[in-house]
Scaffold this active site. Structure first.
Site, PDB file in Angstrom:
ATOM      1  N   LEU A  74       0.763  -1.487  -0.284  1.00  0.00           N
ATOM      2  CA  LEU A  74       0.020   0.178  -0.347  1.00  0.00           C
ATOM      3  C   LEU A  74       0.805   1.323  -0.325  1.00  0.00           C
ATOM      4  O   LEU A  74       0.124   2.184   0.072  1.00  0.00           O
ATOM      5  CB  LEU A  74      -1.182  -0.216   1.609  1.00  0.00           C
ATOM      6  CG  LEU A  74      -2.349  -0.789   0.897  1.00  0.00           C
ATOM      7  CD1 LEU A  74      -1.955  -2.402   0.666  1.00  0.00           C
ATOM      8  CD2 LEU A  74      -3.414   0.089   1.822  1.00  0.00           C
ATOM      9  N   GLY A 116       9.460  -8.978  -5.212  1.00  0.00           N
ATOM     10  CA  GLY A 116      11.479  -9.975  -4.776  1.00  0.00           C
ATOM     11  C   GLY A 116      10.807 -10.260  -3.710  1.00  0.00           C
ATOM     12  O   GLY A 116      11.399 -11.740  -3.535  1.00  0.00           O
ATOM     13  N   TYR A 156       1.676   9.764 -10.704  1.00  0.00           N
ATOM     14  CA  TYR A 156       0.788   8.588 -10.219  1.00  0.00           C
ATOM     15  C   TYR A 156       0.121   8.269 -10.081  1.00  0.00           C
ATOM     16  O   TYR A 156       0.255   6.661 -10.561  1.00  0.00           O
ATOM     17  CB  TYR A 156      -0.081   9.493  -9.479  1.00  0.00           C
ATOM     18  CG  TYR A 156      -1.295   8.707  -8.019  1.00  0.00           C
ATOM     19  CD1 TYR A 156      -0.875   8.575  -6.721  1.00  0.00           C
ATOM     20  CD2 TYR A 156      -2.217   8.491  -8.459  1.00  0.00           C
ATOM     21  CE1 TYR A 156      -1.010   7.208  -6.376  1.00  0.00           C
ATOM     22  CE2 TYR A 156      -3.248   7.750  -7.717  1.00  0.00           C
ATOM     23  CZ  TYR A 156      -2.577   7.011  -6.687  1.00  0.00           C
ATOM     24  OH  TYR A 156      -3.318   6.510  -5.491  1.00  0.00           O
TER      25      TYR A 156
HETATM   26  P1  NAD Z   1      -1.219   7.768   2.703  1.00  0.00           P
HETATM   27  O1  NAD Z   1      -1.062   8.581   2.679  1.00  0.00           O
HETATM   28  O2  NAD Z   1      -2.321   7.807   4.335  1.00  0.00           O
HETATM   29  O3  NAD Z   1      -0.691   6.144   3.103  1.00  0.00           O
HETATM   30  C1  NAD Z   1      -0.204   6.186   2.265  1.00  0.00           C
HETATM   31  C2  NAD Z   1       1.506   5.138   3.425  1.00  0.00           C
HETATM   32  O4  NAD Z   1       2.701   4.826   2.059  1.00  0.00           O
HETATM   33  C3  NAD Z   1       2.031   6.643   4.134  1.00  0.00           C
HETATM   34  O5  NAD Z   1       1.603   5.886   5.637  1.00  0.00           O
HETATM   35  C4  NAD Z   1       3.318   7.015   4.216  1.00  0.00           C
HETATM   36  O6  NAD Z   1       4.210   6.927   4.289  1.00  0.00           O
HETATM   37  C5  NAD Z   1       3.464   5.271   2.660  1.00  0.00           C
HETATM   38  N1  NAD Z   1       4.427   5.344   2.272  1.00  0.00           N
HETATM   39  C6  NAD Z   1       5.165   6.419   1.107  1.00  0.00           C
HETATM   40  N2  NAD Z   1       5.934   5.909  -0.012  1.00  0.00           N
HETATM   41  C7  NAD Z   1       6.818   5.080   1.228  1.00  0.00           C
HETATM   42  C8  NAD Z   1       7.928   4.329   0.669  1.00  0.00           C
HETATM   43  N3  NAD Z   1       8.879   4.884  -0.010  1.00  0.00           N
HETATM   44  N4  NAD Z   1       8.576   3.606   1.799  1.00  0.00           N
HETATM   45  C9  NAD Z   1       6.875   3.406   2.989  1.00  0.00           C
HETATM   46  N5  NAD Z   1       6.761   3.555   3.118  1.00  0.00           N
HETATM   47  C10 NAD Z   1       5.967   4.254   2.530  1.00  0.00           C
HETATM   48  O7  NAD Z   1      -2.839   6.874   1.525  1.00  0.00           O
HETATM   49  P2  NAD Z   1      -3.961   6.355   1.541  1.00  0.00           P
HETATM   50  O8  NAD Z   1      -4.366   6.762   1.128  1.00  0.00           O
HETATM   51  O9  NAD Z   1      -4.060   5.441   2.634  1.00  0.00           O
HETATM   52  O10 NAD Z   1      -3.365   5.168   0.007  1.00  0.00           O
HETATM   53  C11 NAD Z   1      -2.863   3.861   0.702  1.00  0.00           C
HETATM   54  C12 NAD Z   1      -2.396   3.027  -0.248  1.00  0.00           C
HETATM   55  O11 NAD Z   1      -3.938   3.484  -1.575  1.00  0.00           O
HETATM   56  C13 NAD Z   1      -1.750   3.777  -1.819  1.00  0.00           C
HETATM   57  O12 NAD Z   1      -0.674   2.658  -2.105  1.00  0.00           O
HETATM   58  C14 NAD Z   1      -2.721   4.721  -3.017  1.00  0.00           C
HETATM   59  O13 NAD Z   1      -1.964   4.875  -3.686  1.00  0.00           O
HETATM   60  C15 NAD Z   1      -3.203   3.733  -2.663  1.00  0.00           C
HETATM   61  N6  NAD Z   1      -5.012   4.301  -2.994  1.00  0.00           N
HETATM   62  C16 NAD Z   1      -5.923   4.884  -1.876  1.00  0.00           C
HETATM   63  C17 NAD Z   1      -7.212   5.782  -2.388  1.00  0.00           C
HETATM   64  C18 NAD Z   1      -7.410   6.780  -1.371  1.00  0.00           C
HETATM   65  O14 NAD Z   1      -8.645   7.371  -2.063  1.00  0.00           O
HETATM   66  N7  NAD Z   1      -7.211   6.714  -0.073  1.00  0.00           N
HETATM   67  C19 NAD Z   1      -7.568   5.198  -3.732  1.00  0.00           C
HETATM   68  C20 NAD Z   1      -6.871   5.028  -4.265  1.00  0.00           C
HETATM   69  C21 NAD Z   1      -5.449   4.286  -3.788  1.00  0.00           C
END
Ligand code: NAD
Ligand code: UDP
Length: 311
Positions: free
Chosen positions: A73, A102, A145
Site C-alpha cells: 500500500l 522480489g 501517480y
Molecule cells: P496514505 O498517504 O495515508 O498512505 C500511504 C502510506 O505509504 C503512508 O503511510 C506513507 O508514509 C507510506 N509510504 C509512502 N512512500 C513510502 C515508501 N517509499 N516506503 C515506505 N512507506 C511509504 O494514503 P492512503 O489513502 O492510505 O493510500 C494507501 C494506498 O492506497 C496507496 O497506495 C494509494 O495509492 C492507494 N489508493 C488510495 C485511494 C484512496 O482513496 N484513499 C484511492 C486509490 C488508491
C-alpha cells in the site's frame, strides 16, 4: 497468516492493520512516514502480533521469518502531493513494487497491490469497468501517480507470469474517512476541515466533476475479501455513489451546520471529469458490496475530525 503491510502507518494501511489483527493475523507494518503518521498506529504498538519497522521500501527489503502475504500500500495518494512528491511517487510505484514482489518470490508469499482508479485517467467511458484501458497523460501533473500505478500493475502481472507469484490487484476508487490527515489535500478532508473552521470551501473548476466516494470500512472489507479470493486480475473496489464536487461541498456544509461559503478555484490540470466504478466483478467474485452510504460515512468522518480539532 503472517502479513507484511507496506504503507501500514497510512490512512488505509492502519485500518487494514486493525482488521487483520482482529482476524488473528500477525502484522509487520513497514512505513517511512512520508505521508503516514505515528498516531495512526500508536494504539497497536503494544500488541503482541504487531511489529512496526520504519523503512523506505524503495530499498532492498529484509524481513526475518516466513511471510504468507505482502500487501503493498505504500505510496502518497493525494493529488495535492503529486508535484511536491512526484519522484517519491514514481520510485515507490516502480522500485517499491519491484522490491516487494522480489520479497514475495523469496518468501513464497501472496502479493496484493493497492492500485487505483487513476489507471483509467480522465475516463472516456462511464462507468469504468476493469476492461477499460484508460486515458492517461503521461507527462501531466497526475502522470507521476497514474503511470507509477500502471507500471506497478504491469510489474505485478509480469511476476505472476514469470514466477507464478499469486497476486491480487485492487483498483481503489476515492476512499475517505477517519484518520485522513487534516492537511491531506483531498476533497473530503479539505471540505470537512474548511466547513468546521468556518472557512470557504475550495471547489476546483465549476465543481461539476464527479467522484464516487467510499467509506474506508467498506473498502477494507473489500480488500480482505480480495486477499482471500483467487482472483489474480484487477478488481475495482469503490462505492458507486457518484456526486459532483459542488454537491459534495454543499452536503458537507449542511451536515456540519457551517456558515461557510463556496469559493471557486482553478481546476488542476488533467483533473478527471467523471469517475464511477463498475463493481460487478467485485460483487460476483468477491461477494462484496459497499454498505456505508455517504450520509453515514461522512457523518462518522465529520464527528472524528471534530474530535481531532478539539484535541
Ligand atoms: P496514505 O498517504 O495515508 O498512505 C500511504 C502510506 O505509504 C503512508 O503511510 C506513507 O508514509 C507510506 N509510504 C509512502 N512512500 C513510502 C515508501 N517509499 N516506503 C515506505 N512507506 C511509504 O494514503 P492512503 O489513502 O492510505 O493510500 C494507501 C494506498 O492506497 C496507496 O497506495 C494509494 O495509492 C492507494 N489508493 C488510495 C485511494 C484512496 O482513496 N484513499 C484511492 C486509490 C488508491
Ligand atoms: N477538489 C476540490 N476542492 C478541493 C480538493 C479537491 O474541488 O479542495 C476536487 C478535485 O479537483 C477533484 C475532486 O475534488 O475534481 C476530487 O479530488 P481529490 O483530491 O479528492 O481526489 P482525485 O479524485 O482527484 O484523485
Amino acid at each position: 497468516m503472517r502479513v507484511l503491510i507496506t504503507g501500514g502507518a497510512g490512512f488505509l494501511g492502519s485500518h487494514l492493520s486493525d482488521l487483520l489483527l482482529e482476524k488473528g493475523c500477525e502484522i509487520i507494518c513497514m512505513d517511512n512516514f512520508l505521508t503516514g503518521r505515528p498516531e495512526n498506529i500508536a494504539h497497536l504498538l503494544g500488541h503482541s502480533r504487531f511489529q512496526f519497522i520504519q523503512y523506505d521500501v524503495t530499498n532492498y527489503i529484509h524481513v526475518d521469518g516466513p511471510l504468507d502475504f505482502i500487501l503493498h500500500l505504500a505510496s502518497p495518494a493525494s493529488p495535492a502531493d503529486f508535484e511536491r512528491l512526484g519522484i517519491n511517487i514514481l520510485k515507490v510505484g516502480a522500485l517499491g513494487t519491484h522490491k516487494t514482489l522480489g520479497l514475495a518470490v523469496a518468501k513464497q508469499a501472496k502479493f496484493l497491490l493497492a492500485s487505483t482508479s487513476e489507471v483509467y485517467g480522465d475516463p472516456l467511458v462511464h462507468p469504468q469497468s476493469e476492461e477499460y484501458l484508460g486515458n492517461v497523460n503521461p507527462i501531466g501533473i497526475r502522470g507521476v501517480y497514474d503511470e507509477a500505478k500502471r507500471f506497478a500493475e504491469a510489474m505485478t502481472m509480469a511476476y505472476h507470469r514469470m514466477h507464478g507469484t499469486d497476486v491480487r490487484i485492487a483498483r481503489i476508487f476515492n476512499t475517505y474517512g477517519e484518520r485522513m490527515r487534516q492537511d491531506d489535500g483531498r476533497a473530503v478532508p479539505n471540505f470537512i476541515i474548511q466547513a468546521l473552521k468556518g472557512r470557504d470551501l475550495t471547489v476546483y473548476g465549476d465543481g461539476q466533476q464527479t467522484r464516487s466516494i467510499c467509506h474506508y470500512s467498506d473498502l477494507i472489507a473489500g480488500l480482505y475479501n480480495l486477499m482471500l479470493s483467487d482472483v489474480t486480475t484487477p478488481v475495482n473496489l469503490g462505492n458507486p455513489s457518484e456526486i459532483t464536487m459542488l454537491d459534495l461541498a454543499h452536503k458537507i456544509i449542511a451536515m456540519t451546520e457551517s456558515k461557510s461559503c463556496i469559493a471557486f478555484r482553478e481546476l488542476p490540470q488533467d483533473d478527471p471529469r467523471v469517475r464511477l466504478p463498475d463493481i460487478a466483478k467485485a460483487r460476483s467474485l468477491l461477494d462484496w458490496t459497499p454498505r456505508v452510504g455517504p450520509d453515514e460515512g461522512l457523518g462518522r468522518t465529520i464527528a472524528w475530525f471534530k474530535r481531532e480539532l478539539e484535541k
